[in-house]
Write a protein that holds these residues in place. Structure first.
Motif, mmCIF file in Angstrom:
data_model
loop_
_atom_site.group_PDB
_atom_site.id
_atom_site.type_symbol
_atom_site.label_atom_id
_atom_site.label_comp_id
_atom_site.label_asym_id
_atom_site.label_seq_id
_atom_site.Cartn_x
_atom_site.Cartn_y
_atom_site.Cartn_z
ATOM 1 N N ILE A 26 0.863 -1.174 0.000
ATOM 2 C CA ILE A 26 0.000 0.000 0.000
ATOM 3 C C ILE A 26 0.904 1.230 0.000
ATOM 4 O O ILE A 26 1.849 1.317 0.791
ATOM 5 N N VAL A 27 0.616 2.178 -0.906
ATOM 6 C CA VAL A 27 1.406 3.401 -1.049
ATOM 7 C C VAL A 27 0.620 4.569 -0.457
ATOM 8 O O VAL A 27 -0.593 4.703 -0.696
ATOM 9 N N PHE A 28 1.312 5.412 0.309
ATOM 10 C CA PHE A 28 0.679 6.547 0.969
ATOM 11 C C PHE A 28 1.121 7.856 0.324
ATOM 12 O O PHE A 28 2.164 7.930 -0.337
ATOM 13 N N SER A 29 0.324 8.876 0.540
ATOM 14 C CA SER A 29 0.554 10.167 -0.101
ATOM 15 C C SER A 29 1.855 10.832 0.324
ATOM 16 O O SER A 29 2.393 11.672 -0.394
ATOM 17 N N ASN A 30 2.390 10.470 1.478
ATOM 18 C CA ASN A 30 3.654 11.051 1.918
ATOM 19 C C ASN A 30 4.868 10.345 1.321
ATOM 20 O O ASN A 30 6.006 10.629 1.693
ATOM 21 N N GLY A 31 4.619 9.403 0.410
ATOM 22 C CA GLY A 31 5.708 8.721 -0.267
ATOM 23 C C GLY A 31 6.127 7.410 0.363
ATOM 24 O O GLY A 31 6.923 6.672 -0.214
ATOM 25 N N THR A 32 5.617 7.084 1.523
ATOM 26 C CA THR A 32 5.991 5.822 2.157
ATOM 27 C C THR A 32 5.248 4.661 1.514
ATOM 28 O O THR A 32 4.130 4.811 0.996
ATOM 29 N N VAL A 33 5.884 3.514 1.544
ATOM 30 C CA VAL A 33 5.310 2.282 1.002
ATOM 31 C C VAL A 33 5.331 1.236 2.108
ATOM 32 O O VAL A 33 6.413 0.856 2.575
ATOM 33 N N GLY A 92 -4.879 9.353 3.006
ATOM 34 C CA GLY A 92 -3.457 9.092 2.857
ATOM 35 C C GLY A 92 -3.121 7.953 1.929
ATOM 36 O O GLY A 92 -1.993 7.861 1.441
ATOM 37 N N VAL A 93 -4.055 7.039 1.650
ATOM 38 C CA VAL A 93 -3.794 5.923 0.746
ATOM 39 C C VAL A 93 -3.990 6.392 -0.688
ATOM 40 O O VAL A 93 -5.041 6.945 -1.023
ATOM 41 N N VAL A 94 -2.986 6.158 -1.532
ATOM 42 C CA VAL A 94 -3.088 6.610 -2.924
ATOM 43 C C VAL A 94 -2.927 5.480 -3.929
ATOM 44 O O VAL A 94 -3.329 5.626 -5.083
ATOM 45 N N ALA A 95 -2.326 4.364 -3.539
ATOM 46 C CA ALA A 95 -2.126 3.284 -4.501
ATOM 47 C C ALA A 95 -1.971 1.957 -3.783
ATOM 48 O O ALA A 95 -1.561 1.899 -2.621
ATOM 49 N N VAL A 96 -2.307 0.892 -4.496
ATOM 50 C CA VAL A 96 -2.240 -0.471 -3.973
ATOM 51 C C VAL A 96 -1.639 -1.363 -5.053
ATOM 52 O O VAL A 96 -1.918 -1.173 -6.251
ATOM 53 N N GLN A 97 -0.856 -2.337 -4.636
ATOM 54 C CA GLN A 97 -0.314 -3.316 -5.575
ATOM 55 C C GLN A 97 -0.393 -4.701 -4.950
ATOM 56 O O GLN A 97 0.031 -4.908 -3.806
ATOM 57 N N VAL A 98 -0.983 -5.640 -5.682
ATOM 58 C CA VAL A 98 -1.058 -7.037 -5.251
ATOM 59 C C VAL A 98 -0.561 -7.891 -6.399
ATOM 60 O O VAL A 98 -1.088 -7.797 -7.522
ATOM 61 N N GLY A 99 0.461 -8.695 -6.161
ATOM 62 C CA GLY A 99 1.048 -9.517 -7.211
ATOM 63 C C GLY A 99 1.034 -10.986 -6.879
ATOM 64 O O GLY A 99 1.025 -11.387 -5.716
ATOM 65 N N LYS A 141 -4.819 2.704 -8.256
ATOM 66 C CA LYS A 141 -4.414 3.993 -7.704
ATOM 67 C C LYS A 141 -5.510 5.018 -7.945
ATOM 68 O O LYS A 141 -6.311 4.908 -8.874
ATOM 69 N N THR A 142 -5.542 6.029 -7.088
ATOM 70 C CA THR A 142 -6.507 7.103 -7.249
ATOM 71 C C THR A 142 -6.070 8.014 -8.388
ATOM 72 O O THR A 142 -4.914 7.998 -8.818
ATOM 73 N N ALA A 143 -7.001 8.840 -8.867
ATOM 74 C CA ALA A 143 -6.750 9.634 -10.074
ATOM 75 C C ALA A 143 -5.570 10.575 -9.907
ATOM 76 O O ALA A 143 -4.792 10.798 -10.834
ATOM 77 N N GLY A 144 -5.372 11.117 -8.729
ATOM 78 C CA GLY A 144 -4.319 12.099 -8.550
ATOM 79 C C GLY A 144 -3.023 11.547 -8.022
ATOM 80 O O GLY A 144 -2.091 12.309 -7.740
ATOM 81 N N SER A 145 -2.920 10.243 -7.877
ATOM 82 C CA SER A 145 -1.734 9.666 -7.259
ATOM 83 C C SER A 145 -0.663 9.384 -8.298
ATOM 84 O O SER A 145 -0.938 9.285 -9.493
ATOM 85 N N THR A 146 0.549 9.244 -7.837
ATOM 86 C CA THR A 146 1.657 8.854 -8.690
ATOM 87 C C THR A 146 2.350 7.674 -8.057
ATOM 88 O O THR A 146 2.651 7.672 -6.870
ATOM 89 N N GLN A 147 2.584 6.661 -8.876
ATOM 90 C CA GLN A 147 3.284 5.487 -8.380
ATOM 91 C C GLN A 147 4.759 5.811 -8.164
ATOM 92 O O GLN A 147 5.296 6.749 -8.769
ATOM 93 N N PRO A 148 5.457 5.103 -7.327
ATOM 94 C CA PRO A 148 6.893 5.293 -7.196
ATOM 95 C C PRO A 148 7.569 5.128 -8.543
ATOM 96 O O PRO A 148 7.154 4.315 -9.366
ATOM 97 N N ASP A 149 8.587 5.967 -8.807
ATOM 98 C CA ASP A 149 9.243 5.881 -10.107
ATOM 99 C C ASP A 149 9.945 4.540 -10.245
ATOM 100 O O ASP A 149 10.115 3.773 -9.291
#
Length: 882
Positions: free
Chosen positions: A63-70, A831-838, A853-861
């Motif tokens: 789970i990715v948060f808006s402050n950049g933490t994963v 605070g949650v902006v993206a999720v990844q399940v593999g 991910k939400t519309a305004g979020s950016t995934q980690p580069d």
């Protein structure tokens, strides 16, 4: 010579399911491999060809948060899926042996995680649907095989009631008997969605391995296979059955279970394992049965058992032989000439059709010997002859329709599809109104009419329960939890039917979507309270001479509550409300605003908000074992008290008092799973992070090669472990209940099992994986239907790029982006902006990674993501036990 490792390497690109049946030995490896590849194609035509096995690195949960933490829970998910042998009870550490027993405050069985193994025969009644839902989504091949076996080993009574394996006697006669059918149906729905199983596989009947012995002739075979499965004559001469089972994961071991349980119980049914076979020609000197120990060892002797053979055409038993000290291996059964003066004079079996039955005769059902199990084939190429039946040990219980003869005259060889049909019909009959009218729909909530399952909390009554929440909190008559699981199972049936995996009767559909809506409305009407919450259950204490309820089935509990034999019980159960929200029976605000503030804990949720002692201690099953009780059923705090889980009045140190027992406000991870699946409450992400970090702290400390014993277990998060038992009175009860040998075990901290309460449970098969995986799935709205189609937030919206079975394999994983509608994104915790399940399995697709991910979020580069993956892989490698 045949090289099994070479075969496993060569077949990797073809089909991960190691095949059933041996091939004639040959020195030509290429011929051998091509022949096995052909068998693989035949198998994959009716099952699923998954192209290899998932690796731990394939499984990703973040789970990715808006402050950049994963927050990366991948290692925890991998551990739950792939297991960890370092937690075995005999594990040796640098500073001596470490036994992960209850003293470690993890679970009664001392396990932190579940390790999939084919000897696990499952337990349908104990949350079978919950376990498969979590384990199957990220299903390794080992787990999918185990879940498949759970389905095939489930036994149905003649009336369609599921007799849960292996706890069939306990759950079939007592706790959880009424919810086993629902769990069975839910297991099948999940298995279909993640395995790619076809209608043809659902229609198959297993085959048991049965060989015959013929007199040796020149240039001839002494042993021959008879039956419809994929076996060879050469297999009948295999010397090591343990090796056979290990090398062929399509085999399962079907146990014969004795008809009598623990000495304190009576009239428990048994399970008889039967095979119908046709001997086409004369000259059969004896039958050969391959019997194994499900625990995987060939050193133990079997508990006593009987093999009997019935001639179908003559309808008479021709062989009945009891074995008292047999060991795993091939068992020879001959036909004795009754007219011969020699008691051992054998004669050939005449051609014809026979039922061969294996029945345990261990008088205690839990003897010192192993339970004999018959090697069976989980996927024959045509319908097999495997049959099972339950049978009753006494004339009284035989009256309900179970067969009490030796050789399985009434045994059934139904396919999985047929068993599912019988199971759903049994449920449906308990939802059917007998006096339906235009204003009263034909179906209502699931109601249990038998006095045996009434759950009435009167000492000496209600020894069984419609549902015993994890073995202890009993319910009966109208109970929310089993009724809601039944509704979920009906919805699962409709999905299976839509996928053509099951079908109704010849007269048409059994029920409709509208009928299920009527059941939901009736449940809310029967158990609903003014504040929108639900009663836990309503009991009935009035029954006729036949043991059937005379309480009004449709009487609302409102103004008449407590009259006409009905009594309402309100424990503020979290699972009930979470399930009701998920099914749309009640509003999610009831759960979020009324219950969660009272039941949230660090790293999890507790079972109920209202203590049993505020309602009645007699609701707890163990109350029947307390010798010294007061007028209201509370255990008296005296030194010579008996039983376990005692609830004291006006004291807090009883083993069963609120917060001390997992059945009375204890923390259980499947509760958190239910909550996450039901609703995205504001603190959900924070709770999830604490749970993941707490589980990680435990894992790291337990893997520290003995150095973790130098500080208290999980000192970083004490709420993740069980509470210390400080009361010497309670400790004395514990020692008496466990026995001196078990109670005296010490771990590397010097603690014993009776130094802590049993208020935390990691023991269910999905462990903490359910809670770890449930929130990311809920955020993505991820569901896989029985056709293997991915759905997001209730719609079959196509992910981008579209999934292609040819591209979604273990060797070639897929990565797709799932849409998150704006209305759903607005419900995500702050605070949650993206999720990844593999590593997801979805029908024919394998190793699918979902990005939400939400519309305004950016995934980690990309660079950061590569670094994260490298860190995860390094952590997984470095933290393995030395």
């Amino acid at each position: 010579p045949w090289n099994w490792e070479l075969w496993k390497f060569c077949h990797y690109p073809i089909c991960s399911l190691e095949l059933v049946g041996d091939v004639q030995p040959t020195n030509n490896h290429l011929t051998m491999v091509l022949w096995q590849m052909l068998l693989g194609i035949l198998y994959c035509g009716t099952f699923v060809c998954v192209g290899g096995s998932l690796e731990p690195s394939d499984v990703v949960v973040r789970i990715v948060f808006s402050n950049g933490t994963v927050e990366d829970a991948s290692s925890e998910a991998r551990l739950a899926l792939f297991g960890f042998t370092g937690l075995n009870s005999s594990t040796s550490r640098a500073n001596g042996p470490v036994t992960f027993h209850p003293a470690y405050q993890l679970s009664p069985k001392g396990t932190l995680v579940y390790k999939a193994k084919l000897s696990d025969t499952g337990d349908t009644a104990c949350q079978g649907g919950v376990n498969t839902n979590q384990l199957g989504m990220l299903g390794t091949d080992d787990i999918l095989r185990v879940v498949r076996n759970w389905l095939l080993l489930a036994v149905l009574r003649p009336n369609g009631q599921v007799w849960s394996e292996p706890g069939g006697q306990f759950h079939g006669e007592r706790q959880g008997a009424m919810e086993a059918n629902a769990e069975f149906l839910l297991m099948a729905r999940t298995y279909a969605s993640v395995s790619g199983a076809t209608p043809a596989w659902f229609a198959l009947v297993p085959e048991r391995l049965l060989c015959v012995e013929r007199p040796a002739v020149e240039n001839g075979e002494q042993y021959e296979y008879v039956g419809a499965g994929n076996w060879t004559d050469a297999l009948c001469g295999t010397s090591s059955l343990d090796t056979l089972v290990r090398q062929h994961p399509m085999l399962f071991q079907d146990q014969a279970i004795a008809a009598k349980g623990r000495s304190v119980d009576t009239a428990w049914e048994g399970k008889r394992v039967v095979m119908r076979v046709r001997l086409a020609s004369a000259g059969v000197a004896a039958l050969r049965l391959p019997l194994v120990d499900p625990a995987g060892t060939s050193r133990r002797t079997f508990a006593p058992f009987t093999v009997c053979v019935r001639s179908v055409s003559q309808d008479r038993v021709v062989v009945s032989q009891t074995f008292a000290n047999a060991t795993p291996g091939w068992l020879r059964v001959a036909l004795v000439d009754p007219s011969s003066p020699s008691p051992s004079a054998a004669v050939p079996f005449p051609p014809g059709e026979y039922d061969v039955a294996l029945q345990s005769t261990d008088q205690h059902g839990h003897g010192a010997g192993a339970t004999a199990a018959w090697v069976s084939d989980a996927m024959p190429l045509s319908d097999g002859g495997a049959r099972t039946e339950t049978y009753a040990p006494t004339a009284a219980t035989a009256a309900i329709g179970e067969n009490n003869t030796c050789c399985g005259k009434h045994a059934t060889n139904s396919s999985l599809a047929a068993n599912l049909l019988a199971a759903v019909q049994w449920q449906l009959d308990r939802c059917r109104r007998r006096n339906a009218t235009a204003l009263r729909p034909r179906f209502g909530m699931f109601v249990v009419n038998e006095s045996q399952y009434s759950g009435v909390p009167v000492r000496g009554r209600g020894l069984a329960s419609s549902s015993a929440m994890w073995d202890q909190v009993r319910m009966g008559f109208k109970a929310a939890y089993p009724a809601l699981r039944v509704i979920a199972a009906f919805e699962a049936w409709l999905e299976l039917k839509d996928a053509a995996l099951v079908s109704g009767t010849s007269t048409g559909p059994l029920f409709s979507v509208g009928d299920v809506a009527d059941m939901k409305a009736d449940l809310k009407g029967q158990l609903g309270k003014a504040d929108g919450s639900l009663l836990t259950w309503v009991s009935c204490s009035e029954y006729d001479q036949a043991g059937q309820s005379t309480c009004a089935r449709d009487m609302p509990p409102g103004s008449t509550r407590g009259s006409h034999g009905q009594t309402a019980y309100d424990l503020a159960f979290v699972p009930d409300h979470a399930l009701a929200v998920a099914l749309g029976v009640i509003d999610g605000k009831v759960l979020v605003n009324q219950l969660l503030p009272r039941v949230r804990r660090e790293g999890g949720h507790i079972l109920n908000a209202r203590p049993l002692e505020e309602v009645s201690p007699l609701i707890l099953y163990d109350c029947e074992r307390w010798t010294y009780v007061d007028a209201d059923g509370f255990a008296e705090p005296v030194a010579n008290q008996t039983g376990w889980s005692q609830i004291f009045r006006n004291r807090t140190d009883g083993p069963g008092n609120f917060g001390n027992a997992q059945q009375n406000g204890g923390r259980m991870w499947s509760i958190s799973t239910f909550v996450y699946e039901a609703t995205l409450y504001p603190e959900a992400a924070d709770d999830w992070v604490r749970l993941v970090r707490g589980a990680r702290a435990l894992r790291q400390q337990l893997w520290s090669d003995g150095t973790g014993c130098r500080r208290p277990l999980s000192s970083d998060d004490p709420d993740m472990v069980r509470r210390p038992m400080l009361s010497e009175l309670a400790r004395g009860y514990c020692r008496r209940a466990l026995g001196s040998a078990t109670a005296s075990l010490r771990d590397c901290w010097g603690k014993t099992p009776c130094d802590s309460y049993f208020n935390l449970n990691w023991g269910l098969r999905d462990g903490y994986l359910g809670a770890v995986l449930a929130l990311p799935r809920k955020l993505c709205g991820l569901v896989v239907d029985p056709r293997g189609r991915l759905r997001f937030h209730g719609t079959p919206a196509a992910p981008e790029p579209p999934l292609d079975p040819a591209n979604c394999t273990v060797a070639s994983p897929c990565r797709v982006h799932a849409p998150v509608p704006a209305d759903q994104a607005a419900l995500w915790p702050a605070g949650v902006v993206a999720v990844q399940v593999g590593g997801i399995s979805a029908g024919p697709f394998r190793n699918v990674t979902i990005d939400c991910k939400t519309a305004g979020s950016t995934q980690p580069d990309e660079a950061r993501e590569r670094a994260t993956l490298a860190l995860v892989c390094t952590t997984w490698h470095d933290e393995r036990p030395k």
